[in-house]
Design a protein around this motif. Structure first.
Motif, PDB file in Angstrom:
ATOM      1  N   VAL A 208       0.835  -1.201   0.000  1.00  0.00           N
ATOM      2  CA  VAL A 208       0.000   0.000   0.000  1.00  0.00           C
ATOM      3  C   VAL A 208       0.873   1.255   0.000  1.00  0.00           C
TER       4      VAL A 208
ATOM      5  N   LYS B 246       2.105   1.942  -3.512  1.00  0.00           N
ATOM      6  CA  LYS B 246       1.033   2.474  -4.347  1.00  0.00           C
ATOM      7  C   LYS B 246       0.753   3.942  -4.019  1.00  0.00           C
ATOM      8  N   LEU B 247       0.793   4.274  -2.729  1.00  0.00           N
ATOM      9  CA  LEU B 247       0.553   5.659  -2.325  1.00  0.00           C
ATOM     10  C   LEU B 247       1.669   6.576  -2.818  1.00  0.00           C
TER      11      LEU B 247
ATOM     12  N   ALA C 277       1.229   7.058  -6.403  1.00  0.00           N
ATOM     13  CA  ALA C 277       0.083   7.924  -6.671  1.00  0.00           C
ATOM     14  C   ALA C 277       0.424   9.393  -6.461  1.00  0.00           C
TER      15      ALA C 277
ATOM     16  N   SER D 285      -4.790  -1.562  -9.573  1.00  0.00           N
ATOM     17  CA  SER D 285      -4.942  -1.053  -8.209  1.00  0.00           C
ATOM     18  C   SER D 285      -4.118   0.214  -8.002  1.00  0.00           C
ATOM     19  N   ALA D 286      -2.872   0.189  -8.492  1.00  0.00           N
ATOM     20  CA  ALA D 286      -2.024   1.382  -8.382  1.00  0.00           C
ATOM     21  C   ALA D 286      -2.612   2.545  -9.168  1.00  0.00           C
TER      22      ALA D 286
ATOM     23  N   TYR E 118      -5.301   4.128  -7.077  1.00  0.00           N
ATOM     24  CA  TYR E 118      -4.678   5.010  -6.084  1.00  0.00           C
ATOM     25  C   TYR E 118      -4.252   6.316  -6.744  1.00  0.00           C
ATOM     26  N   ARG E 119      -3.635   6.176  -7.914  1.00  0.00           N
ATOM     27  CA  ARG E 119      -3.150   7.354  -8.621  1.00  0.00           C
ATOM     28  C   ARG E 119      -4.290   8.289  -8.989  1.00  0.00           C
TER      29      ARG E 119
ATOM     30  N   VAL F  85      -5.527  10.211  -5.965  1.00  0.00           N
ATOM     31  CA  VAL F  85      -4.625  11.303  -5.586  1.00  0.00           C
ATOM     32  C   VAL F  85      -4.653  12.410  -6.645  1.00  0.00           C
TER      33      VAL F  85
ATOM     34  N   GLN G  69     -14.102   3.056  -9.420  1.00  0.00           N
ATOM     35  CA  GLN G  69     -13.185   1.926  -9.435  1.00  0.00           C
ATOM     36  C   GLN G  69     -13.939   0.629  -9.152  1.00  0.00           C
TER      37      GLN G  69
END
Length: 519
Positions: free
Chosen positions: A38, A41-42, A45, A176-177, A180-181, A184, A340
């Motif tokens: 996580v 990914k953050l 993002a 999934s990434a 997240y992107r 953000v 999503q």
């Protein structure tokens, strides 16, 4: 080749170095290699925020800034907007090609571009929002720094977009990434709109509607006096805050994301720029996706570019325009998780139809009813839902097209950046044309630079630019996207084929390594 002899040699080598092979397999299993935390990914993002923060500030405020603060003629403002976007569009495929030919370094292949472009992007962005103390060279000033910033931003965003393909080889992890992107990035749009709008909105050089109704003509006093200076200062403060956030986000991306080197795909073809362009543009699913989203994106960009003027001069909400823009962005940010979930549950094509069509009735409503502040806010909330879908879905579907291309062209790789850069090229070039034409249409409608009220023809022109024209563009785009061939079944099939190809190449590498160690 004699596979029997190769198998015997592999067996012998495995027996001779068995403890080493067991240790390697336990340290680097495929599942763990492809999984992203996580935190990763953050951090990934956060790298998308600078593009959206500066993009929302420029998209919503640059036109009104050039007309009412820098006080350029609408004709020259249209030239700056068109040339800047057109130049930005041209640099995208150029940088994409250069990125695709870049060599791997100790920090990756994409990261050096991101790292070294950041300080120059920050400097040129500041200069866009500075009003020089001379009149004759203002147009050249804004044209140069707008183009320079777009170039530096391209050197950041093209490799960042292509980085999606290098953070993991697993499609689910990339999706999934990307979610997240997008979350953000929409928050970045909110932040850019909030910072620019709230700081600048409190320093409007024009009086409110009540003052105008009382017959006070303060244009000459305020527009040329202290109020205009305060507005100029407010734009500089807002740009300074945005630049600080830009640097922080770039640092988080650089420190928190590890770019993965390509595995497998050893038999590659080194293509020239022309060959790469032909290969990319001859891929049918990519062309249909790009052309379809070209029209839908144009609709939202046209709405974005003229909405501040529309709220100010057509609806008469001069003191509330920054808050209405903020509501749109907040609504979009909060509905990203919903979209999503929707695309994973019902498929990406269905999400395109539902998400983008959602905005149409509200585009019609905002220009059909009499101006009312409460209704404007309600329409803004509903429109934000569609904005979220319009920004999430293209970036979620582009990796699917890249995977489809890899399946059909297994000997060509390393050109992921071209897919992203050419998509951005068409979007930006077309948006530059639309913004230039829309600003020029305001000139023909009688827009008067520096005035706090505009002729009725300007109000009518703005209504056309934010409703009928975007609705037509959306209809054309969705009709083209109906022919887009990559559905969920084909997407999952491509995913399995790619994994098999990667596994086969990895097994081949393992055999070669084992044979080499035996020798």
């Amino acid at each position: 080749m004699a596979r029997g002899e190769g198998a015997e040699q592999c067996a012998a080598s495995l027996l001779s170095v068995k403890p080493i092979n067991i240790e390697i397999k336990t340290v680097k299993p495929k599942e763990r290699r492809n999984r992203l935390s996580v935190w990763s990914k953050l951090c990934y993002a956060f790298g998308g925020a600078p593009y959206q923060i500066t993009g929302s500030a420029l998209g919503f405020f640059l036109q009104i800034y050039l007309l009412d603060v820098a006080q350029l003629d609408a004709f020259y403002a249209s030239i700056i907007l068109f040339v800047g976007r057109a130049w930005d569009a041209i640099t995208d495929p150029t940088v994409g090609f250069l990125v695709s030919r870049s060599r791997w370094t100790g920090i990756g292949r994409m990261m050096p571009w991101i790292l070294f472009s950041t300080p120059f992007a920050v400097l040129t962005y500041l200069m866009i929002w500075y009003v020089p103390p001379f009149e004759d060279g203002k147009v050249i000033w804004y044209l140069i720094f707008y183009c320079l910033f777009q170039s530096m931003q391209t050197c950041f965003h093209v490799p960042y977009s292509a980085l999606t393909m290098f953070i993991s080889s697993d499609q689910k992890e990339r999706d999934s990434a990307t979610a997240y992107r997008m979350m953000v990035e929409v928050m970045g749009m909110v932040l850019g709109t909030a910072i620019q709008g709230q700081i600048v909105g409190g320093a409007s050089p024009c009086p409110d509607e009540l003052t105008l109704l009382n017959g006070t003509n303060s244009t000459g006093l305020d527009m040329n006096g202290g109020s205009l200076d305060e507005t100029k200062q407010a734009y500089m403060v807002a740009s300074g805050v945005i630049c600080a956030i830009y640097v922080v986000c770039a640092a988080v991306l650089f420190l928190g994301v590890k770019e993965q080197k390509e595995s497998g795909w050893k038999n590659s073809e080194a293509l020239t720029f022309t060959q790469g362009l032909c290969a990319v543009m001859s891929h049918g699913p990519y062309v249909k996706l790009v052309v379809g989203f070209l029209f839908t994106s144009l609709a939202f960009m046209l709405l974005e570019g003229n909405f501040a003027l529309f709220i100010t001069y057509a609806l008469g909400h001069r003191k509330d325009f920054q808050n209405i823009l903020l509501v749109i962005m907040l609504s979009g940010a909060l509905t990203i998780p919903f979209w999503q979930w929707f695309l994973t549950r019902f498929g990406k094509k269905m999400a395109v139809y539902v998400g983008i069509l959602w905005a149409v009735p509200f585009m019609i409503l905002i220009v059909s009813i009499q101006s009312h502040l409460f209704i404007s806010y309600m329409v803004s909330v509903a429109a934000g839902v569609s904005v979220a879908a319009a920004f999430l879905l293209p970036w979620s579907m582009l990796p699917d097209v890249v995977d489809d291309f890899k399946v059909k062209n297994p000997n060509i790789h390393g050109h992921e950046a071209l897919f992203y850069s050419f998509y951005v090229f068409f979007i930006k070039f077309a948006s530059g044309v639309s913004l230039g034409v829309s600003t020029l249409s305001l000139k023909f409608a009688g827009y008067v630079t520096g005035e706090c009220s505009q002729p009725e023809a300007v109000s009518l022109t703005l209504k056309v630019l934010v409703s009928p024209v975007p609705v037509v563009l959306i209809a054309v785009g969705l009709l083209i996207l109906r022919t887009y061939p990559i559905d969920e079944e084909r997407r999952q099939g491509n995913r399995k084929l790619l994994q098999e190809m990667i596994d086969l190449e990895s097994d081949s590498d393992t055999e070669s390594s084992d044979l080499g160690s035996q020798v």
